[in-house]
Design an enzyme around this catalytic site. Structure first.
Site, mmCIF file in Angstrom:
data_model
loop_
_atom_site.group_PDB
_atom_site.id
_atom_site.type_symbol
_atom_site.label_atom_id
_atom_site.label_comp_id
_atom_site.label_asym_id
_atom_site.label_seq_id
_atom_site.Cartn_x
_atom_site.Cartn_y
_atom_site.Cartn_z
ATOM 1 C CB CYS A 2 -0.943 0.224 1.181
ATOM 2 S SG CYS A 2 -1.730 -2.089 1.211
ATOM 3 N NE ARG A 28 4.322 2.200 -1.104
ATOM 4 C CZ ARG A 28 5.671 1.801 -0.704
ATOM 5 N NH1 ARG A 28 6.982 2.129 -1.643
ATOM 6 N NH2 ARG A 28 5.723 0.851 0.414
ATOM 7 C CD1 TRP A 75 -1.196 -5.507 -4.814
ATOM 8 C CD2 TRP A 75 -0.824 -6.677 -2.807
ATOM 9 N NE1 TRP A 75 -0.601 -6.148 -4.530
ATOM 10 C CE2 TRP A 75 -0.117 -7.611 -3.810
ATOM 11 C CE3 TRP A 75 -0.550 -6.608 -0.820
ATOM 12 C CZ2 TRP A 75 -0.426 -8.740 -3.424
ATOM 13 C CZ3 TRP A 75 -0.930 -8.485 -1.114
ATOM 14 C CH2 TRP A 75 -0.512 -9.668 -2.670
ATOM 15 C CG ASN A 99 2.840 -0.184 3.086
ATOM 16 O OD1 ASN A 99 1.652 -1.024 3.013
ATOM 17 N ND2 ASN A 99 3.969 -0.150 3.113
ATOM 18 N N GLY A 100 1.083 -2.614 5.836
ATOM 19 C CA GLY A 100 2.201 -3.739 6.914
ATOM 20 C C GLY A 100 0.419 -4.352 6.340
ATOM 21 C CD GLU A 481 12.968 -10.149 -16.045
ATOM 22 O OE1 GLU A 481 11.983 -9.231 -15.485
ATOM 23 O OE2 GLU A 481 12.547 -10.842 -14.916
ATOM 24 C CE LYS A 485 9.165 -7.161 -16.224
ATOM 25 N NZ LYS A 485 9.980 -7.820 -15.246
ATOM 26 C CD GLU A 488 5.996 -8.878 -13.703
ATOM 27 O OE1 GLU A 488 6.151 -8.120 -12.278
ATOM 28 O OE2 GLU A 488 7.334 -8.808 -14.448
ATOM 29 C CG HIS A 504 15.522 -34.270 -18.962
ATOM 30 N ND1 HIS A 504 16.061 -35.321 -18.952
ATOM 31 C CD2 HIS A 504 16.275 -33.536 -19.045
ATOM 32 C CE1 HIS A 504 17.090 -35.370 -19.986
ATOM 33 N NE2 HIS A 504 17.279 -33.678 -19.223
ATOM 34 C CE LYS A 603 9.236 -1.069 -9.773
ATOM 35 N NZ LYS A 603 9.347 -2.082 -11.152
HETATM 36 C C1 AGP Z 1 9.397 -7.364 -11.612
HETATM 37 O O1 AGP Z 1 8.916 -6.508 -12.765
HETATM 38 C C2 AGP Z 1 8.048 -7.197 -10.028
HETATM 39 N N1 AGP Z 1 8.040 -5.950 -10.632
HETATM 40 C C3 AGP Z 1 8.904 -8.171 -8.833
HETATM 41 O O2 AGP Z 1 9.164 -9.801 -9.155
HETATM 42 C C4 AGP Z 1 9.893 -7.335 -8.850
HETATM 43 O O3 AGP Z 1 11.079 -7.618 -8.988
HETATM 44 C C5 AGP Z 1 10.351 -8.476 -7.436
HETATM 45 O O4 AGP Z 1 9.295 -7.798 -6.456
HETATM 46 C C6 AGP Z 1 11.429 -7.484 -6.533
HETATM 47 O O5 AGP Z 1 11.473 -5.899 -6.601
HETATM 48 P P1 AGP Z 1 12.894 -5.428 -6.449
HETATM 49 O O6 AGP Z 1 13.874 -5.506 -6.374
HETATM 50 O O7 AGP Z 1 11.765 -3.770 -5.351
HETATM 51 O O8 AGP Z 1 13.244 -6.022 -4.720
#
Ligand code: AGP
Length: 608
Positions: A2, A28, A75, A99-100, A481, A485, A488, A504, A603
């Protein structure tokens, strides 16, 4: 997670400051938003599901005369995205944003219900409002807050206001990030600097177990028992322009196109080509200790974890240091063997990821050397590690990490040369790697110019329901990666896999409707990767291959080919990931999704 923001000041434009702050924190979390402001000693609260724009619609005309207020963008952790679960949460005259995660909220909730409190939400956060209200029956606002927080177990950043104390705003931190902006006649509290920088560059970073109270225009910082603390004020240098979209359709597109520049910023002042050396000022304080390091463990999450995997190949092959890469969320619960000759590198864009932070704490607990590769300046991981290297990639707003990732790879290359030259790497090899690294920004610009061709490929496969991403050696992490992407941004179920592992088991999934993206640059495992393409084609699978300019074989066997410029093997990941970022981006856009704020994501993951 959040985003929370609070304002108290002489000026009456509090509503605008809060809403602007929410918009800058929206990456966030965007499940719901809410605001509570006080005008003429009365509070007005508005909450809505979805984005901050929806909240503004609900409020209608901006509210004038606001000298104190709190706001939140959510969030969801406890309770679905519904108005009743949106923050602020209230109990009588107490209003707060959180937030938490309050870990003991069930037990506290039971106790409060038995004491006659009625809960209107499914959240853990509401518990804190009722706890303070209950204590407030016997104690003043501040004392009630201390006593209530004394009962809370878990992670929190809180901003609290009380209708009977219009000149007071309280903020408290335990684990979740919180920064206080000290302005001229005003204070702004927020989850990160992006909500503060357009108002002031003077900030105080709250640490765990600290409370900030503004009363009558002055602020004090105490611990959770009310004992005063003195805190250093920092001046932050953030270019707000960089946090704008600057004409791009999306932050993700802008940030992909910023990568050549971000790599230059990552290299700036850090390459001594004449000696084949890398200069990393942030490691000066541990330079001697690094010479004695016998093992490296990289801890991180998500995209940063994939960067760590590339770093493992580099550090072992070119610096000769045994290296392991761990998911921070697993590392913290394992019994990791860390000694004084182990350096642990925490990689994090946000510098606030809860699991990575906890891993750093674990390492320091065990006397290991904790280093950081972090983008967010002044973030918790940057402040809690023994030493480290900043990416200088500028703010990354798009939830899907792009420029921070390639910048992390550039920093890992510099670190490999730095540690390699402390050991057996020759000056010639150092020079070779650094001069090739210097060419990558231009090579990236060349790749970014192919966006139309990649858009065509995205259109062709946009309706796929599943995809494989395959790579080997340095490009196995890039397969992971690329798959992340696409997940996501386009919500297609993708799997990144080591191409050598296909036969395998996973190859059983291959048929004409199951496309695979295969990374086949002209490197030391090129021939092996060609066989993987053949094996998939033999089962009628569609192949999008990524290879090096000038290699002709691949286009004879693949359905679609994307070319990247030639470079050293250890640097191919820096280039190979860019087309995969574009492929995911265009697929998300073609499918009409919000590529900057993908569903269910945030994020910065500040809770476990
Ligand atoms: C990646 O596109 C994501 N946003 C997520 O996997 C991110 O890399 C992960 O949460 C780690 O975040 P950080 O690099 O801020 O620690």
């Amino acid at each position: 997670m959040c985003g929370i923001v609070g304002y108290i000041g002489k000026k009456t434009h509090g509503y605008d400051v809060l809403v602007d702050g929410l918009k800058r924190l929206e990456y966030r979390g965007y499940d719901s938003a809410g605001i509570c402001v006080m005008t003429d000693k009365k509070t007005k609260t508005f909450r809505s599901v979805g984005t901050v724009a929806r909240l503004e619609e609900k409020v209608g005309t901006p509210i004038d005369g606001v000298r104190v207020g709190i706001a939140h963008t959510r969030w969801a952790t406890h309770g679905k995205p519904r108005v009743k679960n949106a923050h602020p949460h209230s109990s009588g005259k107490i209003h707060l944003v959180h937030n938490g995660i309050i870990e003991n909220y069930q037990q506290l909730k039971k106790e409060l219900i038995a004491a006659g409190y009625t809960f209107t939400s499914e959240t853990d956060s509401e518990v804190v409002a009722h706890l303070i209200a209950r204590e407030n029956k016997k104690h003043d606002f501040a004392e009630a807050m201390y006593r209530a927080l004394g009962r809370v177990v878990g992670a929190y950043a809180l901003v609290i206001l009380h209708e009977d104390y219009p000149d007071t705003l309280i903020a408290a931190r335990n684990s979740s990030p919180l920064i206080v902006g000290i302005g001229k006649d005003a204070y702004i509290v927020a989850s990160d600097a992006s909500a503060i920088v357009s108002h002031t560059d003077r900030v105080v970073y709250l640490d765990d177990g600290e409370v900030m109270m503004v009363h009558d225009g002055a602020y004090t910082i105490t611990n959770l028992r009310g004992r005063k603390k003195t805190k250093k004020t920092h001046t932050i240098d953030v270019d707000t322009q960089k946090a704008e979209r600057s004409g791009y359709a999306h932050f993700m597109l802008k940030e992909m196109h910023e990568q050549p520049h971000a790599i230059e910023d990552a290299m700036r002042g850090r390459i001594i080509l004449a000696d084949g050396m890398a200069r990393l000022g942030g490691l000066n304080s541990v330079e001697k200790r690094l010479r004695t390091i016998k093992r490296i463990v990289i801890v991180s999450c998500g995209t940063s974890y994939h960067a760590g995997l590339v770093g493992e190949y580099m550090l072992e092959e070119y610096a000769g240091i045994p290296t392991e890469v761990e998911w921070a969320s697993e590392f913290r619960y394992r019994k990791p063997l860390i000694d004084a000759h182990t350096a642990v590198i925490a990689i994090s864009q946000s510098g606030e990821t809860a699991d990575t932070r906890a891993a750093v704490r674990e390492v320091k607990q065990k006397g290991g050397l904790a280093l950081g590769i972090v983008n967010a300046v002044g973030s918790t991981i940057a402040r809690e590690t023994d030493a480290g290297v900043y990416n200088h990639a500028g703010p990354e707003i798009g939830v899907a990490s792009t420029k921070a990732f390639t910048s992390q790879l550039a920093i890992l290359t510099l670190l490999t040369v730095y540690l390699g030259r402390q050991r057996n790497m020759s000056m010639t090899m150092g020079k070779r790697i650094l001069s090739e690294l210097r060419k990558t920004p231009q090579a990236m610009t060349h790749i970014l110019a192919q966006h139309d061709a990649i858009k065509k490929i995205a259109k062709k496969y946009a309706n796929a329901t599943s995809m494989f991403y395959l790579g080997r050696k340095y490009n196995f992490p890039i397969a992971l990666e690329g798959a992340l992407k696409m997940k996501e941004i386009s919500y297609i179920h993708t799997e990144g896999y080591a191409s050598g592992e296909m036969k395998h088991g996973p190859i059983a999934l291959i048929d004409k409707d199951f496309p695979s993206v295969i990374l086949a640059p002209k490197d030391s495992v090129y021939d092996k990767t060609l066989s993987a393409i053949e094996e998939i084609k033999a089962r009628s699978g569609k192949v999008i291959a990524l290879t090096t300019h000038g290699t002709k074989q691949v286009e004879k066997i693949a359905d679609d080919v994307i070319y990247i410029p030639k470079t050293l093997e250890l640097l191919t990941p820096l280039l190979a990931v860019v087309p995969l970022q574009l492929l995911a981006y265009y697929t998300g856009v073609i499918k009409g999704y919000d590529v900057d704020k993908p569903r269910n994501l945030a994020k910065s993951v500040t809770v476990e």
